[in-house]
Design an enzyme around this catalytic site. Structure first.
Site, PDB file in Angstrom:
ATOM      1  N   LYS A 120     -19.412  57.756   3.002  1.00  0.00           N
ATOM      2  CA  LYS A 120     -20.567  56.953   3.424  1.00  0.00           C
ATOM      3  C   LYS A 120     -21.864  57.506   2.840  1.00  0.00           C
ATOM      4  O   LYS A 120     -22.689  56.755   2.304  1.00  0.00           O
ATOM      5  CB  LYS A 120     -20.651  56.898   4.951  1.00  0.00           C
ATOM      6  N   ASP A 138     -21.596  51.782   7.904  1.00  0.00           N
ATOM      7  CA  ASP A 138     -21.882  52.513   9.127  1.00  0.00           C
ATOM      8  C   ASP A 138     -21.508  51.637  10.323  1.00  0.00           C
ATOM      9  O   ASP A 138     -20.869  50.592  10.165  1.00  0.00           O
ATOM     10  CB  ASP A 138     -23.357  52.925   9.171  1.00  0.00           C
TER      11      ASP A 138
END
Length: 211
Positions: A120, A138
């Site tokens: 991420k 997210d």
């Protein structure tokens, strides 16, 4: 969601916000990398408050290393998991100096090899600092993608891969930011603001609110 509706969804996002970007404050790739590392399980607001004091003093790998662990912690102690984050930041700074001439690498494998940098974080840096078509999934993007029917998946990686498959290329570079902002301010986890939603008529969520 149909391809036509997906295109219309991002067309509206673009009209509403032509040049979306992160809410983290940074001036160069290294600052963004540190800010994103700090943002895990923390808000952008809390990170910005810390980096607003840190970056004027230390915004290169060398300068952060010169602070040492205890002084670095004093700048980021208001952020969750700051002990672990401080250790990872210092290790990352060492690696950047030794392997990459103090520069942030612009490819995934190198970024993900840095302590404290996962997929991420790498995606955020690749997209925001280097303009690559990556999407960092997210909690906001995961929720919006599944709730609207844009790209359903049981894991962040599954959603990421589906988004890359279905989002029209013309919108792909900015999609990450549009979806985060939509999830943060409109399609919230509790009490989504469906009555004020740009894409209410396109969304497949069955339990829409009226506010």
């Amino acid at each position: 969601m149909t391809p036509k509706n997906r295109y219309e969804m991002f067309k509206r996002f673009k009209l509403h916000n032509p040049k979306p970007t992160t809410e983290l404050i940074f001036c160069k790739p290294f600052e963004l990398l540190i800010a994103v590392m700090l943002s895990a399980q923390a808000t952008d607001v809390s990170v910005n408050k810390a980096t607003n004091k840190l970056f004027p003093i230390a915004n290169t790998p060398e300068k952060i290393l010169s602070l040492g662990e205890e002084q670095l912690k004093s700048y980021i102690k208001t952020i969750g998991l700051f002990n672990t984050k401080a250790k990872n930041i210092l290790k990352t700074c060492n690696i950047l100096i030794e392997r990459y001439s103090s520069q942030v690498p612009d490819h995934r494998e190198a970024l993900e090899s840095l302590p404290g940098v996962g997929r991420k974080t790498a995606n955020v840096v690749l997209n925001t600092a280097f303009g690559q078509d990556t999407i960092a999934v997210d909690t906001h993007i995961f929720r919006v993608s599944n709730r609207t029917g844009l790209a359903k998946g049981k894991t962040p990686l599954a959603v990421e891969l589906k988004l890359l498959e279905v989002i029209p290329k013309v919108f792909r570079k900015e999609a990450h930011h549009w979806l985060i902002l939509h999830g943060r301010y409109t399609c919230t986890a509790r009490n989504p603001k469906c009555g004020h939603c740009l894409i209410r008529d396109l969304c497949e969520f069955p339990n829409k609110t009226n506010f």
